[in-house]
Scaffold this active site. Structure first.
Site, PDB file in Angstrom:
ATOM      1  N   GLU A 150      49.453  44.752  72.281  1.00 34.08           N
ATOM      2  CA  GLU A 150      48.219  44.834  71.505  1.00 34.08           C
ATOM      3  C   GLU A 150      48.253  45.965  70.472  1.00 34.08           C
ATOM      4  O   GLU A 150      47.267  46.174  69.773  1.00 34.08           O
ATOM      5  CB  GLU A 150      47.014  45.044  72.441  1.00 34.08           C
ATOM      6  CG  GLU A 150      46.838  43.945  73.479  1.00 34.08           C
ATOM      7  CD  GLU A 150      46.551  42.564  72.901  1.00 34.08           C
ATOM      8  OE1 GLU A 150      46.098  42.464  71.736  1.00 34.08           O
ATOM      9  OE2 GLU A 150      46.795  41.567  73.617  1.00 34.08           O
TER      10      GLU A 150
ATOM     11  N   GLU B  30      59.783  52.328  78.101  1.00 36.11           N
ATOM     12  CA  GLU B  30      60.597  52.849  76.996  1.00 36.11           C
ATOM     13  C   GLU B  30      62.043  53.062  77.435  1.00 36.11           C
ATOM     14  O   GLU B  30      62.977  52.683  76.728  1.00 36.11           O
ATOM     15  CB  GLU B  30      59.977  54.157  76.492  1.00 36.11           C
ATOM     16  CG  GLU B  30      58.572  53.947  75.934  1.00 36.11           C
ATOM     17  CD  GLU B  30      57.597  55.071  76.271  1.00 36.11           C
ATOM     18  OE1 GLU B  30      58.013  56.122  76.822  1.00 36.11           O
ATOM     19  OE2 GLU B  30      56.398  54.898  75.990  1.00 36.11           O
TER      20      GLU B  30
END
Length: 184
Positions: free
Chosen positions: A91, A151
């Site tokens: 998003e 990540e």
């Protein structure tokens, strides 16, 4: 207070859990999309961008023409190209806007995410799901802050993927080295 060793073991375990749950089918679809594209563009923000920059560097060594969205030497995207969007939540405003723009040029989209129901996922041709904490969900409780494991997972995932792509392309380490920057 945990020791460095205890924390390092926990982080490695989290990465193992994350990478062990990536779908082989999704990973294969992504690999084929990378190999079939004329050019591959990557977009992400923050630490995700850093992980994707490392992927761009390694994939370039493999002879795949890669670019980071927004770099000064970024060429135009076309319908022969691929956009890889890294966003755990799916998003994030900038990656979402870029994905929408890429669709107007009929580029294919791969979404690397922990949220396969996201707005970006709705635009994607290929989704690779990483079961990890994100801004929108908690796949598991990480000992690391925020979305760190996602990540880290992107970085290690692409290094593992590079090994597979090397094999598929029949490349040796020497050939890979020949594509490495030499102004160091």
């Amino acid at each position: 207070m945990k020791t460095y060793y205890e924390n390092s073991q926990a982080v490695v375990a989290e990465l193992g859990q994350l990478l062990g749950k990536v779908s082989e089918e999704q990973q294969q679809e992504y690999a084929q999309a990378l190999l079939q594209a004329e050019q591959v563009f990557f977009v992400g923000v923050g630490r995700v961008r850093l992980a994707l920059e490392a992927a761009v560097k390694r994939l370039t060594h493999l002879g795949i023409h890669c670019h980071m969205v927004g770099d000064l030497n970024e060429p135009p995207i076309t319908d022969k190209d691929l956009l890889v969007v890294g966003s755990g939540s799916g998003e994030s405003l900038f990656p979402l806007g870029i994905a929408k723009k890429a669709k107007t040029f009929d580029a294919r989209i791969v979404h690397l995410t922990s949220n396969p129901e996201s707005s970006i996922a709705q635009l994607a041709d290929v989704i690779v799901r990483f079961e990890s904490p994100s801004k929108s969900s908690q796949a598991f409780t990480s000992i690391q802050p925020m979305t760190t494991v996602f990540e880290q997972g992107l970085l290690v995932f692409h290094d593992v993927l590079a090994l597979q792509l090397m094999e598929e392309k029949g490349m040796t380490f020497e050939q890979l080295k020949a594509n490495h920057a030499n102004l160091e």
